[in-house]
Structure formats: structure tokens, C-alpha cells
Design a protein around this motif. Structure first.
Motif, PDB file in Angstrom:
ATOM      1  N   SER A 156      14.804  61.006  80.341  1.00  0.00           N
ATOM      2  CA  SER A 156      14.439  59.713  79.781  1.00  0.00           C
ATOM      3  C   SER A 156      15.639  58.772  79.820  1.00  0.00           C
ATOM      4  O   SER A 156      16.794  59.203  79.883  1.00  0.00           O
ATOM      5  N   VAL A 157      15.333  57.482  79.774  1.00  0.00           N
ATOM      6  CA  VAL A 157      16.385  56.472  79.729  1.00  0.00           C
ATOM      7  C   VAL A 157      17.247  56.696  78.489  1.00  0.00           C
ATOM      8  O   VAL A 157      18.474  56.651  78.549  1.00  0.00           O
ATOM      9  N   ALA A 158      16.599  56.971  77.338  1.00  0.00           N
ATOM     10  CA  ALA A 158      17.343  57.183  76.099  1.00  0.00           C
ATOM     11  C   ALA A 158      18.340  58.330  76.242  1.00  0.00           C
ATOM     12  O   ALA A 158      19.499  58.214  75.838  1.00  0.00           O
ATOM     13  N   ASP A 159      17.903  59.428  76.848  1.00  0.00           N
ATOM     14  CA  ASP A 159      18.811  60.568  77.037  1.00  0.00           C
ATOM     15  C   ASP A 159      19.981  60.202  77.939  1.00  0.00           C
ATOM     16  O   ASP A 159      21.127  60.566  77.677  1.00  0.00           O
ATOM     17  N   ALA A 160      19.671  59.502  79.021  1.00  0.00           N
ATOM     18  CA  ALA A 160      20.717  59.169  79.988  1.00  0.00           C
ATOM     19  C   ALA A 160      21.762  58.248  79.359  1.00  0.00           C
ATOM     20  O   ALA A 160      22.971  58.434  79.548  1.00  0.00           O
ATOM     21  N   LEU A 161      21.306  57.269  78.580  1.00  0.00           N
ATOM     22  CA  LEU A 161      22.244  56.325  77.975  1.00  0.00           C
ATOM     23  C   LEU A 161      23.058  56.989  76.867  1.00  0.00           C
ATOM     24  O   LEU A 161      24.247  56.711  76.711  1.00  0.00           O
ATOM     25  N   THR A 162      22.421  57.865  76.105  1.00  0.00           N
ATOM     26  CA  THR A 162      23.141  58.595  75.052  1.00  0.00           C
ATOM     27  C   THR A 162      24.216  59.483  75.676  1.00  0.00           C
ATOM     28  O   THR A 162      25.328  59.595  75.167  1.00  0.00           O
ATOM     29  N   ARG A 163      23.866  60.093  76.800  1.00  0.00           N
ATOM     30  CA  ARG A 163      24.848  60.929  77.503  1.00  0.00           C
ATOM     31  C   ARG A 163      26.052  60.086  77.926  1.00  0.00           C
ATOM     32  O   ARG A 163      27.189  60.525  77.834  1.00  0.00           O
ATOM     33  N   GLU A 164      25.805  58.868  78.396  1.00  0.00           N
ATOM     34  CA  GLU A 164      26.932  58.006  78.775  1.00  0.00           C
ATOM     35  C   GLU A 164      27.825  57.720  77.568  1.00  0.00           C
ATOM     36  O   GLU A 164      29.046  57.691  77.697  1.00  0.00           O
ATOM     37  N   HIS A 165      27.230  57.484  76.392  1.00  0.00           N
ATOM     38  CA  HIS A 165      28.050  57.271  75.185  1.00  0.00           C
ATOM     39  C   HIS A 165      29.014  58.431  74.985  1.00  0.00           C
ATOM     40  O   HIS A 165      30.200  58.241  74.731  1.00  0.00           O
ATOM     41  N   ARG A 166      28.474  59.652  75.078  1.00  0.00           N
ATOM     42  CA  ARG A 166      29.303  60.846  74.823  1.00  0.00           C
ATOM     43  C   ARG A 166      30.428  60.950  75.848  1.00  0.00           C
ATOM     44  O   ARG A 166      31.553  61.303  75.523  1.00  0.00           O
ATOM     45  N   GLU A 167      30.103  60.658  77.111  1.00  0.00           N
ATOM     46  CA  GLU A 167      31.113  60.792  78.169  1.00  0.00           C
ATOM     47  C   GLU A 167      32.226  59.758  78.003  1.00  0.00           C
ATOM     48  O   GLU A 167      33.405  60.063  78.208  1.00  0.00           O
ATOM     49  N   ILE A 168      31.843  58.543  77.637  1.00  0.00           N
ATOM     50  CA  ILE A 168      32.838  57.479  77.465  1.00  0.00           C
ATOM     51  C   ILE A 168      33.752  57.814  76.276  1.00  0.00           C
ATOM     52  O   ILE A 168      34.981  57.742  76.373  1.00  0.00           O
ATOM     53  N   ASP A 169      33.146  58.214  75.150  1.00  0.00           N
ATOM     54  CA  ASP A 169      33.950  58.638  73.991  1.00  0.00           C
ATOM     55  C   ASP A 169      34.917  59.757  74.386  1.00  0.00           C
ATOM     56  O   ASP A 169      36.094  59.726  74.022  1.00  0.00           O
ATOM     57  N   ALA A 170      34.394  60.743  75.111  1.00  0.00           N
ATOM     58  CA  ALA A 170      35.209  61.910  75.468  1.00  0.00           C
ATOM     59  C   ALA A 170      36.407  61.492  76.328  1.00  0.00           C
ATOM     60  O   ALA A 170      37.509  62.028  76.172  1.00  0.00           O
TER      61      ALA A 170
END
Ligand SMILES: [Fe+2]
Ligand SMILES: [Fe+2]
Length: 175
Positions: free
Chosen positions: A11-25
Motif C-alpha cells: 500500500s501507499v501508506a506502507d511505502a511512505l511509512t517505510r521511507e520515514h523509517r529509512e530517512i530517520d535511520a
């Protein structure tokens, strides 16, 4: 969970949430590496600042795709105020990244400025936390329902290999 059993895009929501985690990391990895290098970071700026540079490129692209693909249909769906807040916070993040980029260009060779770099990264992580903790429950939960199928397909394609257009700045980049 990134993909369903029949290998459809997540889902779009999953993909965007994953980007949040990667950027934070990425930003957290940079802060940790600065803390670990007592005698100052080794190598060239583009080497020791790589995790931060990669995270900032990803965050600029993330803001681009939200403002271009995700926000307009959600605003049209009635979340006008919430989108206004998101745009204002993107502006804050954008300016924080510009300041970090300037600091990397002009002050990166000065060990006295490294502390400032780390402090600015911590401040940006706080901004991201405040932003993402609203965006995920309020905006992303609407993304899959409010985006027309065509825009969703376009966005999934962009997430895979899209690049932010050169020179693009977010709507509220200047106050
Ligand atoms: Fe956002
Ligand atoms: Fe986001």
C-alpha cells in the motif's frame, strides 16, 4: 510487511511509512558515527557525511512526492487544515536541510562546527518526529482510499525509480 502474497505492490501508506523509517535511520546513523569518531571523522566530507547526504536526498524526494501526488487528492477530500499544517512543516524541514547543506559546504572542515552539525541533525529528527507522528495516522490512513487508482499506480512507479525534478522546492520553502 512489504508485499502481499500475490506480489502486488504494498500500500501507499506502507511505502511512505517505510521511507520515514529509512530517512530517520540515515540521520541517526550519521549522528552516531559523529559521536563515535573522537578524533574527528575520517575521509572527505562526502565520505563521512554520506548517510546524512543520502537521507536528505531521500527526504527532499519524499516531500516532493507527498506534495505532488499524495496531498492534492486528500485536500480535495476535505482535510484542508491538516494538509496546511503538513505543508508548513515541510517548509521548516526544507529550511533545516538547506542550513545543514550550507554548513556541510562551508564549515565541514572545521571540527568546531561538527557539534553544531550534530545538534542541527538532532533538531531535524525532532521536527521529523513531530511531523511524521501526525502525518502517518491522519494523512497516510487516507492515502490509499483517496488516491484514484491511476495516481496510485503513478506513485508506486515513482517510488520505485522516480527522481525529484532539478530545482524543485516545496510549496512553503520560504516563509
Ligand atoms: Fe510529510
Ligand atoms: Fe511523509
Amino acid at each position: 510487511m512489504t508485499e502481499t502474497a500475490n506480489d502486488q505492490p504494498s500500500s501507499v501508506a506502507d511505502a511512505l511509512t517505510r521511507e520515514h523509517r529509512e530517512i530517520d535511520a540515515g540521520i541517526e546513523a550519521f549522528v552516531a558515527s559523529m559521536g563515535a569518531s573522537a578524533g574527528g571523522p575520517a575521509g572527505t566530507v562526502s565520505e563521512w557525511a554520506a548517510p546524512l547526504l543520502v537521507a536528505m536526498t531521500a527526504l527532499r524526494r519524499h516531500i516532493y512526492l507527498e506534495e505532488e501526488f499524495v496531498f492534492p487528492p486528500i485536500r480535495d477530500g476535505g482535510l484542508v487544515m491538516a494538509i496546511m499544517v503538513m505543508l508548513r512543516e515541510h517548509g521548516e524541514l526544507w529550511r533545516a536541510m538547506d542550513e545543514l547543506s550550507d554548513l556541510l559546504e562551508t564549515g565541514a572542515d572545521d571540527p568546531g562546527r561538527h557539534e553544531e552539525l550534530v545538534q542541527r541533525c538532532s533538531a531535524m529528527l525532532d521536527l521529523l518526529e513531530a511531523h511524521n507522528s501526525k502525518e502517518e495516522p491522519i494523512i497516510y490512513t487516507r492515502a490509499d482510499a483517496d488516491l484514484p487508482a491511476e495516481s496510485r499506480a503513478e506513485l508506486q512507479e515513482f517510488l520505485r525509480r522516480g527522481r525529484m525534478p532539478d530545482g524543485w522546492v516545496c510549496e512553503r520553502a520560504s516563509r
